[in-house]
Write a protein that holds these residues in place. Structure first.
Motif, PDB file in Angstrom:
ATOM      1  N   MET A 161      -0.686  32.717 -28.959  1.00 17.31           N
ATOM      2  CA  MET A 161      -1.786  33.623 -28.214  1.00 17.31           C
ATOM      3  C   MET A 161      -2.506  32.086 -27.132  1.00 17.31           C
ATOM      4  SD  MET A 161      -5.066  34.870 -30.210  1.00 17.31           S
ATOM      5  CE  MET A 161      -6.344  35.328 -28.906  1.00 17.31           C
ATOM      6  N   ASN A 162      -2.732  32.371 -25.891  1.00 18.59           N
ATOM      7  CA  ASN A 162      -2.931  31.375 -25.520  1.00 18.59           C
ATOM      8  C   ASN A 162      -4.387  31.380 -25.478  1.00 18.59           C
ATOM      9  OD1 ASN A 162      -0.763  30.516 -24.475  1.00 18.59           O
ATOM     10  ND2 ASN A 162      -0.817  31.799 -22.178  1.00 18.59           N
ATOM     11  N   VAL A 163      -5.332  29.907 -25.577  1.00 19.90           N
ATOM     12  CA  VAL A 163      -6.564  29.658 -25.552  1.00 19.90           C
ATOM     13  C   VAL A 163      -7.631  28.828 -24.469  1.00 19.90           C
ATOM     14  CG1 VAL A 163      -8.086  28.358 -27.358  1.00 19.90           C
ATOM     15  CG2 VAL A 163      -6.542  30.048 -27.982  1.00 19.90           C
ATOM     16  N   GLU A 164      -7.853  29.407 -23.861  1.00 21.69           N
ATOM     17  CA  GLU A 164      -8.814  28.515 -22.608  1.00 21.69           C
ATOM     18  C   GLU A 164     -10.025  27.572 -23.041  1.00 21.69           C
ATOM     19  OE1 GLU A 164     -10.380  29.502 -18.965  1.00 21.69           O
ATOM     20  OE2 GLU A 164      -9.929  31.004 -19.318  1.00 21.69           O
ATOM     21  N   SER A 165      -9.520  26.677 -22.571  1.00 20.03           N
ATOM     22  CA  SER A 165     -10.055  24.855 -23.429  1.00 20.03           C
ATOM     23  C   SER A 165     -10.449  24.286 -21.599  1.00 20.03           C
ATOM     24  CB  SER A 165      -9.661  24.568 -24.370  1.00 20.03           C
ATOM     25  OG  SER A 165     -10.151  23.970 -25.242  1.00 20.03           O
ATOM     26  N   TRP A 166     -11.913  23.616 -21.738  1.00 21.83           N
ATOM     27  CA  TRP A 166     -11.752  22.512 -20.902  1.00 21.83           C
ATOM     28  C   TRP A 166     -11.362  21.278 -21.390  1.00 21.83           C
ATOM     29  CZ3 TRP A 166     -14.606  19.215 -23.001  1.00 21.83           C
ATOM     30  CH2 TRP A 166     -15.456  18.528 -23.995  1.00 21.83           C
ATOM     31  N   ILE A 167     -11.264  21.482 -22.726  1.00 21.51           N
ATOM     32  CA  ILE A 167     -10.554  19.717 -23.472  1.00 21.51           C
ATOM     33  C   ILE A 167      -8.940  19.765 -22.554  1.00 21.51           C
ATOM     34  CG2 ILE A 167      -9.731  18.489 -25.320  1.00 21.51           C
ATOM     35  CD1 ILE A 167     -11.860  20.481 -26.907  1.00 21.51           C
ATOM     36  N   THR A 168      -8.430  19.124 -22.441  1.00 20.96           N
ATOM     37  CA  THR A 168      -6.784  18.682 -22.141  1.00 20.96           C
ATOM     38  C   THR A 168      -6.533  17.831 -23.095  1.00 20.96           C
ATOM     39  OG1 THR A 168      -7.208  16.023 -20.570  1.00 20.96           O
ATOM     40  CG2 THR A 168      -7.404  18.286 -19.117  1.00 20.96           C
ATOM     41  N   VAL A 169      -4.695  18.183 -23.038  1.00 27.28           N
ATOM     42  CA  VAL A 169      -4.413  17.523 -24.349  1.00 27.28           C
ATOM     43  C   VAL A 169      -4.263  15.873 -23.840  1.00 27.28           C
ATOM     44  CG1 VAL A 169      -1.929  17.373 -25.134  1.00 27.28           C
ATOM     45  CG2 VAL A 169      -2.473  19.678 -23.339  1.00 27.28           C
TER      46      VAL A 169
END
Length: 103
Positions: free
Chosen positions: A1-9
């Protein structure tokens, strides 16, 4: 399940380290063992699958003692007035304030 986040890897390790440092600062009042227990519980919570916990086993019904006769139950219902035009079952259900007693 993909989670949208403003944090980059790329930001994740630095932000995790910063969050850990802030939490550790708040936990400074605890002993080392208490801090270790806190972090162990956090790791356990985040590594536990999101499945419902196993339900506890249902208790088994109590078997009567060998040779013992089962206890009878006697139900006394009030007399039904035939002048009233209702089914007998409805009258019995409505008047089920009768005593139930074990014999």
């Amino acid at each position: 399940m993909n989670v949208e986040s403003w944090i980059t890897v790329e930001e994740t390790p630095a932000l995790a380290a910063q969050a850990t440092a802030l939490i550790d600062a708040r936990l400074a009042r605890l002993t080392d063992a208490e801090r270790d227990a806190f972090w162990a519980s956090i790791r356990k919570a985040y590594n536990t699958p999101y499945n419902d916990p196993a339900k506890p086993a249902q208790p088994k019904p109590v078997e009567p003692a060998p040779g013992a006769a089962p206890t009878a139950v006697e139900i006394h219902l009030p007399e039904i007035d035939p002048a009233i035009d209702l089914p007998a079952a409805a009258l019995a259900a409505a008047a089920l304030t009768a005593e139930m007693r074990a014999v």
